[in-house]
Design a protein around this motif. Structure first.
Motif, PDB file in Angstrom:
ATOM      1  N   GLU B 122       0.796  -1.283   0.017  1.00  0.00           N
ATOM      2  CA  GLU B 122       0.058   0.066   0.115  1.00  0.00           C
ATOM      3  C   GLU B 122       0.869   1.275  -0.015  1.00  0.00           C
ATOM      4  N   ALA B 123       0.448   2.122  -0.800  1.00  0.00           N
ATOM      5  CA  ALA B 123       1.045   3.534  -0.699  1.00  0.00           C
ATOM      6  C   ALA B 123       0.134   4.501   0.063  1.00  0.00           C
ATOM      7  N   VAL B 124       0.533   5.404   0.805  1.00  0.00           N
ATOM      8  CA  VAL B 124      -0.261   6.264   1.550  1.00  0.00           C
ATOM      9  C   VAL B 124       0.356   7.635   1.458  1.00  0.00           C
ATOM     10  N   ILE B 125      -0.237   8.605   0.983  1.00  0.00           N
ATOM     11  CA  ILE B 125       0.325  10.067   1.033  1.00  0.00           C
ATOM     12  C   ILE B 125      -0.660  10.950   1.804  1.00  0.00           C
ATOM     13  N   THR B 126       0.369  11.456   2.626  1.00  0.00           N
ATOM     14  CA  THR B 126      -0.438  12.380   3.678  1.00  0.00           C
ATOM     15  C   THR B 126      -0.372  13.769   3.843  1.00  0.00           C
ATOM     16  N   SER B 127      -1.096  14.533   3.572  1.00  0.00           N
ATOM     17  CA  SER B 127      -0.917  16.110   3.564  1.00  0.00           C
ATOM     18  C   SER B 127      -1.012  16.314   5.172  1.00  0.00           C
ATOM     19  N   GLU B 128      -0.049  17.136   5.751  1.00  0.00           N
ATOM     20  CA  GLU B 128      -0.139  17.037   7.265  1.00  0.00           C
ATOM     21  C   GLU B 128      -1.409  18.464   7.770  1.00  0.00           C
ATOM     22  N   ASN B 129      -1.163  19.268   6.670  1.00  0.00           N
ATOM     23  CA  ASN B 129      -2.116  20.508   6.793  1.00  0.00           C
ATOM     24  C   ASN B 129      -3.384  20.187   6.212  1.00  0.00           C
ATOM     25  N   GLY B 130      -3.522  19.605   5.138  1.00  0.00           N
ATOM     26  CA  GLY B 130      -4.865  19.113   4.544  1.00  0.00           C
ATOM     27  C   GLY B 130      -5.115  20.401   3.668  1.00  0.00           C
ATOM     28  N   ASP B 131      -4.385  21.267   3.223  1.00  0.00           N
ATOM     29  CA  ASP B 131      -4.728  22.273   2.311  1.00  0.00           C
ATOM     30  C   ASP B 131      -4.009  22.061   0.982  1.00  0.00           C
ATOM     31  N   LEU B 132      -4.482  21.633   0.122  1.00  0.00           N
ATOM     32  CA  LEU B 132      -3.780  21.174  -1.117  1.00  0.00           C
ATOM     33  C   LEU B 132      -4.536  20.946  -2.444  1.00  0.00           C
ATOM     34  N   SER B 133      -4.270  21.071  -3.413  1.00  0.00           N
ATOM     35  CA  SER B 133      -4.723  20.669  -4.806  1.00  0.00           C
ATOM     36  C   SER B 133      -3.949  19.228  -5.220  1.00  0.00           C
ATOM     37  N   VAL B 134      -4.690  18.182  -5.500  1.00  0.00           N
ATOM     38  CA  VAL B 134      -4.170  17.108  -5.902  1.00  0.00           C
ATOM     39  C   VAL B 134      -4.444  17.003  -7.566  1.00  0.00           C
ATOM     40  N   TYR B 135      -3.642  16.488  -8.210  1.00  0.00           N
ATOM     41  CA  TYR B 135      -3.747  16.623  -9.764  1.00  0.00           C
ATOM     42  C   TYR B 135      -3.420  15.249  -9.973  1.00  0.00           C
ATOM     43  N   ILE B 136      -4.292  14.292 -10.577  1.00  0.00           N
ATOM     44  CA  ILE B 136      -4.174  13.254 -10.964  1.00  0.00           C
ATOM     45  C   ILE B 136      -3.941  12.906 -12.727  1.00  0.00           C
ATOM     46  N   ILE B 137      -2.912  12.249 -12.996  1.00  0.00           N
ATOM     47  CA  ILE B 137      -2.448  12.403 -14.376  1.00  0.00           C
ATOM     48  C   ILE B 137      -2.707  11.306 -15.024  1.00  0.00           C
ATOM     49  N   GLU B 138      -3.478  10.847 -16.153  1.00  0.00           N
ATOM     50  CA  GLU B 138      -3.683   9.708 -16.818  1.00  0.00           C
ATOM     51  C   GLU B 138      -2.955   9.894 -17.945  1.00  0.00           C
ATOM     52  N   GLY B 139      -2.287   8.899 -18.579  1.00  0.00           N
ATOM     53  CA  GLY B 139      -1.731   8.746 -19.796  1.00  0.00           C
ATOM     54  C   GLY B 139      -1.274   7.448 -20.128  1.00  0.00           C
ATOM     55  N   ASP B 140      -0.720   7.328 -21.281  1.00  0.00           N
ATOM     56  CA  ASP B 140      -0.258   5.950 -21.744  1.00  0.00           C
ATOM     57  C   ASP B 140       1.075   5.192 -21.477  1.00  0.00           C
ATOM     58  N   SER B 141       1.978   6.243 -20.929  1.00  0.00           N
ATOM     59  CA  SER B 141       3.184   5.744 -20.655  1.00  0.00           C
ATOM     60  C   SER B 141       3.861   6.635 -19.819  1.00  0.00           C
ATOM     61  N   LEU B 142       4.961   6.421 -18.976  1.00  0.00           N
ATOM     62  CA  LEU B 142       5.772   7.216 -17.952  1.00  0.00           C
ATOM     63  C   LEU B 142       6.200   8.393 -18.659  1.00  0.00           C
ATOM     64  N   THR B 143       6.485   8.400 -19.711  1.00  0.00           N
ATOM     65  CA  THR B 143       6.998   9.601 -20.728  1.00  0.00           C
ATOM     66  C   THR B 143       5.875  10.482 -20.854  1.00  0.00           C
ATOM     67  N   ASP B 144       4.803   9.729 -21.316  1.00  0.00           N
ATOM     68  CA  ASP B 144       3.573  10.612 -21.313  1.00  0.00           C
ATOM     69  C   ASP B 144       3.294  11.668 -20.391  1.00  0.00           C
ATOM     70  N   LEU B 145       3.243  10.733 -19.055  1.00  0.00           N
ATOM     71  CA  LEU B 145       2.774  11.449 -17.808  1.00  0.00           C
ATOM     72  C   LEU B 145       3.671  12.605 -17.621  1.00  0.00           C
ATOM     73  N   VAL B 146       5.002  12.556 -17.821  1.00  0.00           N
ATOM     74  CA  VAL B 146       5.915  13.377 -17.545  1.00  0.00           C
ATOM     75  C   VAL B 146       5.698  14.616 -18.473  1.00  0.00           C
ATOM     76  N   LYS B 147       5.326  14.237 -19.769  1.00  0.00           N
ATOM     77  CA  LYS B 147       4.936  15.134 -20.540  1.00  0.00           C
ATOM     78  C   LYS B 147       3.921  16.252 -20.419  1.00  0.00           C
ATOM     79  N   GLN B 148       2.842  15.606 -20.013  1.00  0.00           N
ATOM     80  CA  GLN B 148       1.471  16.368 -19.559  1.00  0.00           C
ATOM     81  C   GLN B 148       1.898  17.225 -18.362  1.00  0.00           C
ATOM     82  N   PHE B 149       2.457  16.698 -17.275  1.00  0.00           N
ATOM     83  CA  PHE B 149       2.944  17.204 -16.104  1.00  0.00           C
ATOM     84  C   PHE B 149       3.691  18.607 -16.239  1.00  0.00           C
ATOM     85  N   ARG B 150       4.738  18.265 -17.172  1.00  0.00           N
ATOM     86  CA  ARG B 150       5.834  19.263 -17.459  1.00  0.00           C
ATOM     87  C   ARG B 150       4.957  20.361 -18.135  1.00  0.00           C
ATOM     88  N   ARG B 151       4.006  20.018 -19.017  1.00  0.00           N
ATOM     89  CA  ARG B 151       3.268  21.240 -19.789  1.00  0.00           C
ATOM     90  C   ARG B 151       2.643  22.153 -18.744  1.00  0.00           C
TER      91      ARG B 151
END
Lengths: 691, 691
Positions: B122-151
């Motif tokens: 299991e992976a658990v990510i915890t924001s200690e302050n709870g004030d944040l934006s979470v961005y979910i990236i869907e794509g078809d390869s690791l390279t594609d995920l990075v490309k979208q994020f970097r854009r």
């Protein structure tokens, strides 16, 4: 051939059991130079020369390229830059185009080994006190150098056979019930276990030789109870004795004048776990006798195993050192503390531990005369081990005690084992564990091992698993962790069944491992060897740092990288890969000499058997006494008839009769089928690959 | 596709340049849970799932199996157990049987990443302050995920071309003459050098923006003198401003109210190098403007490069923290300090550095309101970088400044590079350098590199050499070391000629490296990639942790083990080994896909070129401006016609016109011979292997 050269006034360290004559003339190989009290020995290094040795130390099997310092140190952070660890093992083995030779620096004080560090083309060894014997070893191979050296330092300590069983330990087991829970955790899930081990918490206020009656109301009944379950109890013992009038150890030692004193004749006081403590002068035979006798009550209550700790000796602070730190703080109070003052302030409080100033404050009595501790520092732990060994043998004469120590010096290898000290839950420490295994074999500490899973920092399930997969082969197989870190007992993990199966392999291979340990000890051999020792003409083998030869027949190559599913392995000759998942479930894959990628899923770990050799395996068991030595499966890859000689005995007598304990297993190949025979054993040869 | 989910009251961190709409409904992939202010995001992990990301962090490319914490920290000991380093780069990329997806946690406060640590499944990510934006990236390869994020996070900072030249630095260069000696040391021996860099010693009493007139009597004349030799000067700048009435920076900042304040309205005082210091509130635009302007005098005196340091911010102690340490010491004075008190006493003085208590003591002004530092801690360094970038661009409009920082947050990748912080002269840190190189590429910090040779602890000649052999390829190529450690300038070593030849290869490959850097930056690509990104179906490649793809055509695999004479390399496809000894002397060895042992003597290091690709190489030069881009040798192993597109420009304009800068080099194969052509270039294709 070993030649001895004396400088200054060497102390009798007890490292050697044989008195060699002092040679005249120049020391071979080295150029000797003097500066004040120091004596230095320098030798040019060819581009391709390698240097093995130094026993317990960081970095590679090949020690070239760092500056080490023989100075027994309580330092838990075994990072690459460290010069000193807990023991001093001043043996160097040089190998290069001009052949091999070795040197042993028998000096109980600080010795610096600059091995291609200051200049990459030169090694310079410096005795800071200049009082030492240097032994030059000439021979025709690395193995031969070790054999000669080991002959003069005497046969290594051997543990009882059950001492090679799995040990579960933790700084944090406080009460008998804590230990009962650990035993239950293993036994209920059929996870093998032979010994439970406790850190300082069992004591009353950290006073040596006390057992807090609230925690252990009836020690004798408790050890009986556990022994009925085939479990031994192994408490820790610290070097420092609490300064506590009314404590029988303190009072007796004070009365007899057995604690180290300062120049003014006052007893030296340094703080360790209990706060202010005093330090037995283990360098005196009468003190060792007395201290050894102090173990008697607990031994008579059924304790059969001891580990000695804090015997570098570690000194958290002295009265004087603490005062100096306070003085520094007071001098800075109220001012603007800039960076240099800030570092000084921090250093005042962190640097007061294990400080040279403190080590110079106290004295030992040697030959009736006071000798400053600095001159003989590296003997302290060794002499504590000697005291303990004597005490244990007195209570159970004729039997081998289970004993290991943190600090050591060559010579102590005859009295006990050592564990590799307070490591970390770092993947890199799996590899360090492997390397020290071989380097410690060179200097006689055959019985050694590291804290599996890691002592400091929080471990993870995968790290424990991969580390246990190496621990299967290490003579000491102990899982131990520091207070405040994550629990790491096998039974607590989600994948405990996988770990149980790994431990099962340990017990299945125990006959082979015990046999190789005893044979190596009795024949001045090495149970674990760098590949350079066996394949001196193979350049790749010579520089292989992450594999070791194990006994005559095998090679190990652990996975030590997180998330890996395999590793590169170099085979210096044809070998059979045994890819273990358990003692019952494994693949046999013949592999040719050369480079290989070996796939190893998380549950898998490898043992390589040299072609033409076989290894016997019993069934898994839950404790050493449960291993059935009469029914063996043989693993191997052979073309024609072969044989293996297996040593076994009652597992506890302290006189070893090697010849009497040997059984030859002969393997015959006929019509592509192997059959095997040996007196008193049922042998299954169907797992031998023919070809 | 990237979807945004908001929790609590997210801060505008400036990480993204594109405002995405907030999505409704449940967050894909994660189960969200809350406990007090905390928000946690958990996701089950399949046995074979891997996790990439987190930018600057210890351990593997695959981050699974550890608990990390986004909390920018001044911690020089980058051991495996560390949770935090200098920057926070909260991007995770998941890959496994169910495909790939990513998540970015845009939170300037503490975020914990438990990636298969507490539970291996299991992976658990915890924001200690709870004030944040979470961005979910869907794509078809690791390279594609990075490309979208970097854009969405915007194009990375690019250095001037000379910023990719070799930088020699040291904490300990104090005067202009010290730097002159360094320049002379290089130039006399024709060792390449573009920049000399200084730590805090050039300042007057560690006061920001001061130059001690005794050390640098005429800065302008000095920078002119060095520039005539094609050398730039790169001073450090610290975040904390000395509390020093009369100092113009301190006085101006106090007058304007630009320093962070405590809850009671008083200016927060924490100590760093100069002792008591105050901290500009870089989170305010007007403060950044002011601080950026403070660089003007030195920039106008010819300084063209700056590195920002201590901007996590590091705080050695606060007035309050120091008092608490003194109080602890006073409370223990005179008693028997047992182990727990002893640890407390030590911790009081060591733990007062970078303490959470101090980070909670002061506030920033955001939108006119005070915000506790703890909530936005991880933005501090990024905003200092922004201030510096603005200040540098204002003085030299249209030109790219050379700028890198220690602390960072995503967003700062648009303003400057980062170096990998205060590493150690450890062999293991070569490998960490390699891994961070790729992980930082994912999050936009393309311009990065580590202190070659190691910052802390004494280095050795062989370590410097092997590390330089990796440094050849890293965008920042800086040799830097701490005060008190052994000198490690190349010209001081016995084998300086070998090192000079290694540096020569850097300059010979600079056109390729610069081209790949710019192309990656402008196309949301990665100059360095784990093999998992390019060979997703290759299980061995996916778990390879000690090799990286470099640009489109190449792969690197440094030697990172002391005393090694080669290493195992996995080729995920056929490749040409270029075994470099110098820019003129190298072997070309075609190698088939699979596992290889590559022999690499101390003077040798490898570059692998994918079959079917070519790489252009110039002649070695002593400074970047001396690289002759018009005469190129092509290296490669090809069967048929191929081409490579090379980007180049004037090396300093801050507007990049990618299309205008591209030159296509076409390679034609005929009768087993290659010929090449490209406009304006003389091309030598004789080093192309045909087959």
């Amino acid at each position: 051939m070993i030649l001895r050269y004396d400088f200054g006034h060497p102390y009798d360290t007890g490292a050697l059991v044989e008195q060699l004559p002092v040679s005249d003339g120049p020391v071979p190989h080295f150029t000797v130079s003097r500066k004040d009290a120091q004596v230095s020995f320098s030798v040019p290094l060819g581009e391709e020369d390698m240097i093995f040795g130094l026993g317990q130390a960081v970095r590679g099997l090949n020690k070239r390229g760092h500056r080490y310092r023989a100075w027994n140190s309580d330092d838990f952070s075994h990072t690459e830059d460290k010069a000193s660890l807990y023991g001093s093992h001043n043996l160097l083995l040089f190998t290069g185009r001009d052949g091999v030779w070795g040197a042993y620096f028998d000096d109980p004080g600080a010795v610096t080994f600059d091995l291609g560090y200051t200049r990459s083309d030169e090694a310079v060894i410096t005795s800071e006190n200049g009082d030492l014997s240097v032994y030059i070893i000439e021979g025709d191979s690395l193995t031969d150098l070790v054999k000669q050296f080991r002959r003069v330092i005497g046969k290594p300590y051997l543990p009882p056979k059950w001492g090679m069983g799995y040990i579960q330990s933790r700084w944090g087991y406080v009460t008998a019930d804590d230990l009962r829970e650990v035993v239950r955790g293993h036994r209920e899930k059929h996870i093998p276990l032979d010994t439970v081990s406790m850190d300082i918490d069992y004591m009353d206020d950290f006073r040596d030789f006390t057992w807090d009656a609230k925690k252990f109301p009836d020690l004798k009944a408790f050890t009986d109870e556990l022994r009925a379950d085939h479990i031994r109890v192994m408490p820790i013992m610290d070097a420092g004795v609490k300064l506590h009038p009314g404590d029988s150890t303190f009072d007796a030692g004070m009365e007899k004048g057995y604690f180290c004193k300062k120049a003014d004749g006052e007893t030296f006081v340094g703080a360790v776990w209990p706060g202010k403590a005093v330090f037995p002068d283990f360098l005196r035979e009468e003190v060792r006798q007395w201290f050894g006798d102090c173990y008697r009550p607990m031994l008579e209550a059924g304790v059969e195993a001891i580990w000695n700790d804090m015997n570098e000796p570690a000194i958290f602070y002295s009265v004087e050192g603490l005062q100096a730190a306070y003085d520094k703080a007071d001098s800075l109070r109220g001012g603007n503390i800039g960076v240099y003052d800030y570092f000084d302030l921090k250093d005042a409080f962190t640097g007061m531990s294990n400080s040279m100033a403190d080590y110079r404050r106290f004295y030992h009595i040697i030959g009736g005369k006071p000798v400053n501790h600095e001159k003989v520092h590296n003997l302290y732990g060794a002499m504590m081990t000697k005291a303990t060994a004597q005490g244990m043998k007195a209570v159970r004469p004729g039997k081998r005690p289970l004993l290991f120590s943190r600090s050591s010096f060559i010579g102590a290898h005859r009295d006990g084992g050592i564990w590799q000290g307070d490591n970390f839950a770092w993947w890199s420490h799996i590899l360090l564990n492997l390397k020290e295994l071989a380097s410690l074999n060179m200097v006689g500490f055959l019985f050694n091992g590291a804290d599996l899973g890691g002592f400091g920092a929080n471990t993870t399930e995968d790290l424990v698993l991969r580390w246990l997969q190496l621990g299967v082969f290490t003579p000491i197989m102990r899982n131990h962790a520091a207070m405040g870190t994550r629990d790491q007992e096998v039974y607590r993990f989600r994948n405990w069944e996988t770990m149980r199966d790994v431990l099962g392999v340990r017990y299945a291979l125990l006959l082979y491992l015990y046999s190789e340990l005893v044979k190596a000890a009795e024949t001045d051999g090495m149970m674990f060897r760098p590949l350079a020792f066996d394949y001196a003409d193979d350049e790749v083998a010579c520089r292989t740092e992450d594999q070791l030869m194990l006994g005559d027949a095998a090679m190990i190559a652990p996975v030590y990288e997180q998330n890996a599913r395999g590793r590169h392995v170099y085979l210096p000759e044809d070998m059979l890969l045994v890819r273990f998942r358990s003692a019952e479930d494994y693949d046999l894959v013949p592999m040719e000499k050369g480079h290989h990628w070996v796939t190893l899923q998380m549950s898998e770990f490898p043992l390589f058997i040299r072609r033409g050799h076989v290894i016997p395996m019993a069934k898994a068991a839950e404790y050493v006494a449960g291993v059935d030595a009469s029914r063996l499966t043989l693993l191997g890859w052979i073309e024609s008839d072969t044989a293996i000689t297996l040593y076994d005995d009652d597992g506890e007598s302290d006189t070893i009769d090697l010849a009497a304990g040997l059984t030859e297993i002969t393997v015959t190949v006929k019509d592509g089928q192997a059959t095997a025979e040996a007196e008193g054993k049922t042998l299954d040869a169907t797992r031998i690959v023919i070809g």
